[in-house]
Design an enzyme around this catalytic site. Structure first.
Site, PDB file in Angstrom:
ATOM      1  N   LYS A 283       1.307 -11.140 -25.621  1.00 28.66           N
ATOM      2  CA  LYS A 283       0.606 -10.530 -24.415  1.00 28.66           C
ATOM      3  C   LYS A 283       0.434 -11.812 -23.592  1.00 28.66           C
ATOM      4  CE  LYS A 283      -0.239  -6.843 -22.007  1.00 28.66           C
ATOM      5  NZ  LYS A 283       0.577  -5.627 -22.137  1.00 28.66           N
TER       6      LYS A 283
ATOM      7  N   ASP B  76       2.474  -5.631 -16.801  1.00 32.17           N
ATOM      8  CA  ASP B  76       1.317  -4.898 -16.936  1.00 32.17           C
ATOM      9  C   ASP B  76       0.618  -4.483 -15.719  1.00 32.17           C
ATOM     10  OD1 ASP B  76      -0.049  -3.826 -19.688  1.00 32.17           O
ATOM     11  OD2 ASP B  76      -1.621  -5.072 -18.872  1.00 32.17           O
TER      12      ASP B  76
HETATM   13  P1  NDP Z   1      -1.023  -1.015 -12.439  1.00 32.56           P
HETATM   14  O1  NDP Z   1      -1.365  -2.453 -12.099  1.00 32.56           O
HETATM   15  O2  NDP Z   1       0.321  -0.783 -11.885  1.00 32.56           O
HETATM   16  O3  NDP Z   1      -1.883   0.094 -12.397  1.00 32.56           O
HETATM   17  C1  NDP Z   1      -3.162  -0.066 -12.807  1.00 32.56           C
HETATM   18  C2  NDP Z   1      -4.003   1.125 -12.350  1.00 32.56           C
HETATM   19  O4  NDP Z   1      -5.259   1.386 -12.929  1.00 32.56           O
HETATM   20  C3  NDP Z   1      -4.511   0.944 -11.083  1.00 32.56           C
HETATM   21  O5  NDP Z   1      -4.492   2.126 -10.214  1.00 32.56           O
HETATM   22  C4  NDP Z   1      -5.773   0.312 -10.872  1.00 32.56           C
HETATM   23  O6  NDP Z   1      -6.537   0.440  -9.768  1.00 32.56           O
HETATM   24  C5  NDP Z   1      -6.318   0.745 -12.100  1.00 32.56           C
HETATM   25  N1  NDP Z   1      -7.379  -0.162 -12.830  1.00 32.56           N
HETATM   26  C6  NDP Z   1      -6.976  -1.224 -13.512  1.00 32.56           C
HETATM   27  N2  NDP Z   1      -7.994  -1.862 -13.781  1.00 32.56           N
HETATM   28  C7  NDP Z   1      -8.902  -0.894 -13.698  1.00 32.56           C
HETATM   29  C8  NDP Z   1     -10.440  -0.813 -14.191  1.00 32.56           C
HETATM   30  N3  NDP Z   1     -10.932  -1.785 -14.792  1.00 32.56           N
HETATM   31  N4  NDP Z   1     -10.941   0.495 -13.888  1.00 32.56           N
HETATM   32  C9  NDP Z   1     -10.637   1.381 -13.324  1.00 32.56           C
HETATM   33  N5  NDP Z   1      -9.382   1.408 -12.850  1.00 32.56           N
HETATM   34  C10 NDP Z   1      -8.472   0.432 -13.143  1.00 32.56           C
HETATM   35  O7  NDP Z   1      -0.805  -1.039 -14.011  1.00 32.56           O
HETATM   36  P2  NDP Z   1       0.279  -0.295 -15.080  1.00 32.56           P
HETATM   37  O8  NDP Z   1       0.268   0.840 -14.616  1.00 32.56           O
HETATM   38  O9  NDP Z   1       1.282  -1.063 -15.507  1.00 32.56           O
HETATM   39  O10 NDP Z   1      -1.001  -0.353 -16.239  1.00 32.56           O
HETATM   40  C11 NDP Z   1      -1.639   0.749 -16.630  1.00 32.56           C
HETATM   41  C12 NDP Z   1      -2.049   0.688 -17.969  1.00 32.56           C
HETATM   42  O11 NDP Z   1      -0.985   1.139 -18.839  1.00 32.56           O
HETATM   43  C13 NDP Z   1      -2.648  -0.585 -18.753  1.00 32.56           C
HETATM   44  O12 NDP Z   1      -3.600  -0.227 -19.737  1.00 32.56           O
HETATM   45  C14 NDP Z   1      -1.414  -1.040 -19.364  1.00 32.56           C
HETATM   46  O13 NDP Z   1      -1.711  -2.037 -20.164  1.00 32.56           O
HETATM   47  C15 NDP Z   1      -0.651   0.106 -19.797  1.00 32.56           C
HETATM   48  N6  NDP Z   1       0.675  -0.120 -20.118  1.00 32.56           N
HETATM   49  C16 NDP Z   1       1.461  -0.342 -18.985  1.00 32.56           C
HETATM   50  C17 NDP Z   1       2.854  -0.459 -19.245  1.00 32.56           C
HETATM   51  C18 NDP Z   1       3.964  -0.743 -18.234  1.00 32.56           C
HETATM   52  O14 NDP Z   1       4.991  -0.654 -18.430  1.00 32.56           O
HETATM   53  N7  NDP Z   1       3.550  -1.030 -17.095  1.00 32.56           N
HETATM   54  C19 NDP Z   1       3.688  -0.452 -20.716  1.00 32.56           C
HETATM   55  C20 NDP Z   1       2.539   0.143 -21.662  1.00 32.56           C
HETATM   56  C21 NDP Z   1       1.090   0.305 -21.473  1.00 32.56           C
HETATM   57  P3  NDP Z   1      -6.802  -0.869  -8.890  1.00 32.56           P
HETATM   58  O15 NDP Z   1      -5.481  -0.646  -7.979  1.00 32.56           O
HETATM   59  O16 NDP Z   1      -7.964  -0.434  -8.269  1.00 32.56           O
HETATM   60  O17 NDP Z   1      -6.682  -2.223  -9.465  1.00 32.56           O
END
Ligand code: NDP
Length: 451
Positions: A130, A170
């Site tokens: 990562k 991510d």
């Molecule tokens: P994005 O950046 O596309 O979206 C993240 C979302 O979560 C946004 O709405 C963001 O809000 C919110 N968020 C981020 N940090 C926080 C926080 N500290 N508290 C509350 N809300 C938060 O990321 P992804 O959708 O790609 O990833 C989401 C999760 O899925 C993560 O845990 C990631 O590790 C996991 N994941 C992702 C994969 C992928 O293919 N993308 C694969 C496997 C797991 P804001 O806009 O306000 O930041």
């Protein structure tokens, strides 16, 4: 757990905490795995003698580097970059890059550690890694994001390669960032290879990669629901997050007949009792991916919805919950509210979104509960499929990729049942995923000698 195994876990964790002080997310992720696999390890003492768990929790390599860049006012900015190459027993390192101001070494190590087992579960040849930076793209211009990505890749490129380490997206790293990172990699290395996944379709990407994590989580949930004779049809679903994973989890849940009533971001959540529909989903896609706005705007646009600033969605009554935002976003009190509100299935789209205390609430209430390393593995699995397509220089159709994704998610579910079914018939998906993932990696490490 017998007394010998309990002592083994306690002394292992005490050593790990002493060696890695202050890294609470890393401790949390390791403890969950060690608690699950300890009985297996103590039953095969050569794994203790070979210090397999000690080796699995010590990264093969940690790279920490300075990322200097200039903002639009011409001011110098400095961020910190990371790549944690945790374990390469099963293949080249593979794992996403996170850009968020909360990023630190503990978060990088927990994510890299989880990635080992997730990648193992997919059955594809990928090790665990990562990376990321404490840089947040939020509020930055496209030009600033590009300059940052170029500076980040200028250092990272020395440590990655199509047969060495293949990063992906991510939190904070979507199609735009992958484009800038890939462009700089290509420019510095003078090679057009599949060294990043999540690429644009015209330049080596795979169909369905953007959809894969959210779709895969729904496919996994379908399998879980089927064990109780249920499906998504007519169910009320809470989703947190509004990013890549949340968007496509919502899309697939809707397609499968569910009513998705919440989405969130780090400022608050929206509750739309009428549920999302095609038009509202498209609005969210445009809002988050093009205008890069806040989820509160959903409630301004649709009067059926209400916005709750500073809150998480878990107190809304539901059947199914899909946390798709970030780690530790469901705490014990949230878990109790979910159970009280009628929730019977929690499928994690995010990595480690549920605290250990909240997991205990779900498991003692016998909910269907799946850890992210099982239910969100569709993202990295499809990244693996992107690597395959790059290697053979072919482009599969969406139907072909979807069929692979479906099969992989259902195989992961079967592995969880194989190793996680308890005496009373309850499926402990945490135990199942951890043991299934562990056995393969441990076996490969034994085979490859002391490296
Ligand atoms: P994005 O950046 O596309 O979206 C993240 C979302 O979560 C946004 O709405 C963001 O809000 C919110 N968020 C981020 N940090 C926080 C926080 N500290 N508290 C509350 N809300 C938060 O990321 P992804 O959708 O790609 O990833 C989401 C999760 O899925 C993560 O845990 C990631 O590790 C996991 N994941 C992702 C994969 C992928 O293919 N993308 C694969 C496997 C797991 P804001 O806009 O306000 O930041």
């Amino acid at each position: 757990m017998d007394k010998f195994t309990r002592n083994y876990v306690d002394s292992f964790m005490a050593d790990l905490i002493a060696r890695n002080p202050g890294e609470k997310e890393f401790h949390q992720a390791v403890r969950e795995v060690v608690e699950s696999v300890a009985s297996y390890v103590t039953a095969y003492p050569h794994l203790i003698d070979l210090k397999i768990l000690e080796r699995m929790t010590e990264p093969e390599r940690v790279i920490i580097f300075r990322v200097p860049w200039t903002d639009d006012r011409g001011k110098v900015q400095i961020n910190r970059g990371y790549r944690v190459q945790m374990n390469s027993a099963l293949g080249p390192y593979k794992g996403g890059i996170r850009f968020h101001n909360s990023v630190n070494l503990s978060i990088m190590k927990f994510l890299a550690f989880e990635q080992i087992f997730k990648n193992s579960l997919t059955t594809l040849p990928m090790g665990g890694a990562k990376g990321g930076s404490d840089f947040s793209p939020r509020g930055k211009s496209d030009a600033e994001v590009m300059r940052f990505c170029q500076s980040f890749m200028t250092e990272l490129q020395r440590h990655i390669g199509q047969d060495t380490d293949v990063p992906a997206g991510d939190i904070g790293v979507g199609g735009r960032e992958i484009g800038f990172l890939f462009g700089q990699y290509k420019r510095l290395r003078d090679e057009f290879t599949g060294t990043l996944t999540g690429k644009g379709l015209a330049w080596g990407g795979s169909l369905l990669r953007p959809e894969a994590t959210g779709f895969g989580a729904c496919y996994f949930a379908q399998e879980m629901l089927a064990t109780r004779g249920k499906s998504f049809e007519g169910q009320t679903v809470l989703i947190s997050g509004a990013g890549n994973v949340a968007q496509y989890a919502a899309r697939k849940a809707m397609e499968l007949g569910a009513k998705v009533v919440t989405l969130s971001d780090s400022d608050g959540f929206i509750h739309d009792p009428e549920g999302l529909n095609e038009e509202k989903w498209k609005f969210v896609m445009e809002l988050k991916n093009i205008r890069r706005g806040r989820i509160s705007e959903y409630a301004e646009k649709y009067p059926s919805a209400k916005y709750y600033p500073g809150e998480r969605p878990w107190r809304i009554p539901c059947d199914i919950a899909m946390p798709c935002a970030t780690q530790n976003e469901i705490e014990e009190a949230d878990a109790r509210k979910l159970v009280e509100g009628g929730c019977y299935c929690v499928t994690e789209g995010a990595n480690m979104p549920t605290t250990p205390e909240a997991i205990a609430v779900f498991q003692s209430a016998k909910l269907l509960y799946s850890p992210g390393k099982a239910s969100n593995a569709g993202g990295v699995a499809t990244s693996g499929l992107e690597m395959t397509q790059n290697s053979i220089r072919q482009h599969w159709t969406a139907e072909e990729v979807d069929a692979h994704l479906h099969r992989i998610m259902s195989d992961i579910h079967a592995s969880c049942i194989k190793y996680g079914k308890e005496e009373d018939g309850y499926i402990n998906y945490v135990k199942g995923a951890n043991i299934a993932g562990f056995i393969k990696v441990a076996g490969a490490m034994v085979d490859q000698g002391l490296v």
